[in-house]
Design a protein around this motif. Structure first.
Motif, PDB file in Angstrom:
ATOM      1  N   TRP A  79       0.813  -1.211   0.000  1.00  0.00           N
ATOM      2  CA  TRP A  79       0.000   0.000   0.000  1.00  0.00           C
ATOM      3  C   TRP A  79       0.856   1.273   0.000  1.00  0.00           C
ATOM      4  O   TRP A  79       1.042   1.904  -1.020  1.00  0.00           O
ATOM      5  CB  TRP A  79      -0.959  -0.013   1.203  1.00  0.00           C
ATOM      6  N   ASN A  80       1.409   1.626   1.164  1.00  0.00           N
ATOM      7  CA  ASN A  80       2.147   2.887   1.283  1.00  0.00           C
ATOM      8  C   ASN A  80       3.367   2.891   0.372  1.00  0.00           C
ATOM      9  O   ASN A  80       4.223   2.003   0.441  1.00  0.00           O
ATOM     10  CB  ASN A  80       2.602   3.103   2.726  1.00  0.00           C
ATOM     11  N   PHE A 115      -0.533   3.543  -2.976  1.00  0.00           N
ATOM     12  CA  PHE A 115      -0.843   4.850  -2.391  1.00  0.00           C
ATOM     13  C   PHE A 115       0.409   5.715  -2.426  1.00  0.00           C
ATOM     14  O   PHE A 115       1.409   5.409  -1.774  1.00  0.00           O
ATOM     15  CB  PHE A 115      -1.342   4.679  -0.959  1.00  0.00           C
ATOM     16  N   ASP A 125       2.335   8.269  -1.227  1.00  0.00           N
ATOM     17  CA  ASP A 125       2.365   9.115  -0.026  1.00  0.00           C
ATOM     18  C   ASP A 125       3.760   9.605   0.337  1.00  0.00           C
ATOM     19  O   ASP A 125       3.982  10.039   1.469  1.00  0.00           O
ATOM     20  CB  ASP A 125       1.759   8.356   1.159  1.00  0.00           C
ATOM     21  N   HIS A 138      -0.654  11.475   9.362  1.00  0.00           N
ATOM     22  CA  HIS A 138      -2.091  11.254   9.196  1.00  0.00           C
ATOM     23  C   HIS A 138      -2.820  12.540   8.794  1.00  0.00           C
ATOM     24  O   HIS A 138      -3.905  12.473   8.218  1.00  0.00           O
ATOM     25  CB  HIS A 138      -2.686  10.663  10.477  1.00  0.00           C
ATOM     26  N   LEU A 150      -3.884  13.121   3.892  1.00  0.00           N
ATOM     27  CA  LEU A 150      -5.219  13.425   3.385  1.00  0.00           C
ATOM     28  C   LEU A 150      -5.150  14.049   1.992  1.00  0.00           C
ATOM     29  O   LEU A 150      -6.114  13.989   1.232  1.00  0.00           O
ATOM     30  CB  LEU A 150      -5.948  14.364   4.347  1.00  0.00           C
ATOM     31  N   ARG A 196      -6.960   1.878   9.938  1.00  0.00           N
ATOM     32  CA  ARG A 196      -6.868   3.051   9.071  1.00  0.00           C
ATOM     33  C   ARG A 196      -6.861   2.652   7.590  1.00  0.00           C
ATOM     34  O   ARG A 196      -7.372   3.373   6.740  1.00  0.00           O
ATOM     35  CB  ARG A 196      -5.604   3.858   9.385  1.00  0.00           C
ATOM     36  N   LYS A 244      -9.520   3.817   4.255  1.00  0.00           N
ATOM     37  CA  LYS A 244      -8.883   4.579   3.177  1.00  0.00           C
ATOM     38  C   LYS A 244      -9.072   3.879   1.839  1.00  0.00           C
ATOM     39  O   LYS A 244      -9.345   4.526   0.819  1.00  0.00           O
ATOM     40  CB  LYS A 244      -7.389   4.763   3.468  1.00  0.00           C
ATOM     41  N   GLU A 280     -12.572   4.513   0.853  1.00  0.00           N
ATOM     42  CA  GLU A 280     -12.744   5.912   0.454  1.00  0.00           C
ATOM     43  C   GLU A 280     -12.278   6.146  -0.979  1.00  0.00           C
ATOM     44  O   GLU A 280     -12.909   6.910  -1.732  1.00  0.00           O
ATOM     45  CB  GLU A 280     -11.951   6.802   1.411  1.00  0.00           C
ATOM     46  N   LEU A 281     -11.201   5.471  -1.375  1.00  0.00           N
ATOM     47  CA  LEU A 281     -10.656   5.644  -2.714  1.00  0.00           C
ATOM     48  C   LEU A 281     -11.361   4.783  -3.762  1.00  0.00           C
ATOM     49  O   LEU A 281     -11.022   4.819  -4.947  1.00  0.00           O
ATOM     50  CB  LEU A 281      -9.152   5.337  -2.701  1.00  0.00           C
TER      51      LEU A 281
END
Length: 210
Positions: free
Chosen positions: A8-9, A13, A15, A77, A81, A113, A117, A120-121
């Motif tokens: 993920w990260n 995603f 980030d 965090h 966003l 978390r 997320k 949401e995406l």
């Protein structure tokens, strides 16, 4: 290969800006930084407290790691966003699914978390399973990968792990799966290439390799 386990990260995603921004915030009082993404990658390593000692040029004091880690996550965090899916992430998920193959998500970010997320995406439907970290201390990803593969009932020989860290490759090797590493995260290309698995600069390139 018939199944992808995505990280993920730093992989799906994007980030890195939040990671670097949060790091700069917690080290501002020390007069260290600010780092840009390439400067951060030059000092980044795991475990992260070793990277922090590199940044400070000294060993951490008692309790200092805990304060830095808590501060980092508070800033992260907030900053995350503004982050979005990596370039090519959605099209890669869709094309793999349209080819009749399966995929899942395994992250060392907190499960409580991660799941909201992903929802949401709007990409949760693409995954057969989503697993984040359910314990306070994650340790290496290998043990979590083994549990993830077991829960899905997969043959590791049919699995490829796509992630942005050396830890992702080690986790794949631990279970007997293949790995492709992506340069969009916290680890430098030079460090990724030392692992001996394919390294790509885009998620679309990763699918092309498979």
């Amino acid at each position: 290969m018939t199944h992808i386990v995505w990280d993920w990260n730093g992989t799906l995603f994007h980030d890195i800006d939040a990671v670097v921004g949060a790091t700069n915030e917690v080290f501002r009082p020390y007069g260290v930084g600010p780092f840009d993404p390439d400067g951060f990658r030059a000092v980044y390593t795991r475990p992260i407290w070793v990277a922090y000692e590199r940044m400070l040029g000294r060993s951490l004091h008692d309790g200092e790691w805990e304060r830095l880690d808590e501060g980092f996550h508070d800033h992260y965090h907030r900053l995350m966003l503004a982050c979005e899916l990596a370039e090519g992430a959605l099209s890669s998920l869709q094309s793999w699914e349209q080819a009749g193959r399966t995929q899942s998500l395994l992250s060392m970010w907190g499960h409580e978390r991660l799941v909201p997320k992903v929802n949401e995406l709007g990409i949760a439907r693409h995954f057969a399973r989503v697993d984040g970290l359910r314990s306070a201390s994650g340790g290496p990803k290998a043990e979590h990968m083994a549990a993830h593969i077991l829960a899905l009932g997969l043959d590791p020989e049919n699995v490829v792990v796509i992630g942005d860290s050396v830890d992702d490759a080690h986790a794949a090797q631990h279970v007997g799966a293949r790995a492709i590493l992506y340069t969009g995260g916290m680890t430098s290309r030079a460090d990724l290439e030392q692992v001996g698995v394919p390294v790509v600069d885009s998620l679309v390139n990763a699918l092309d390799l498979i």
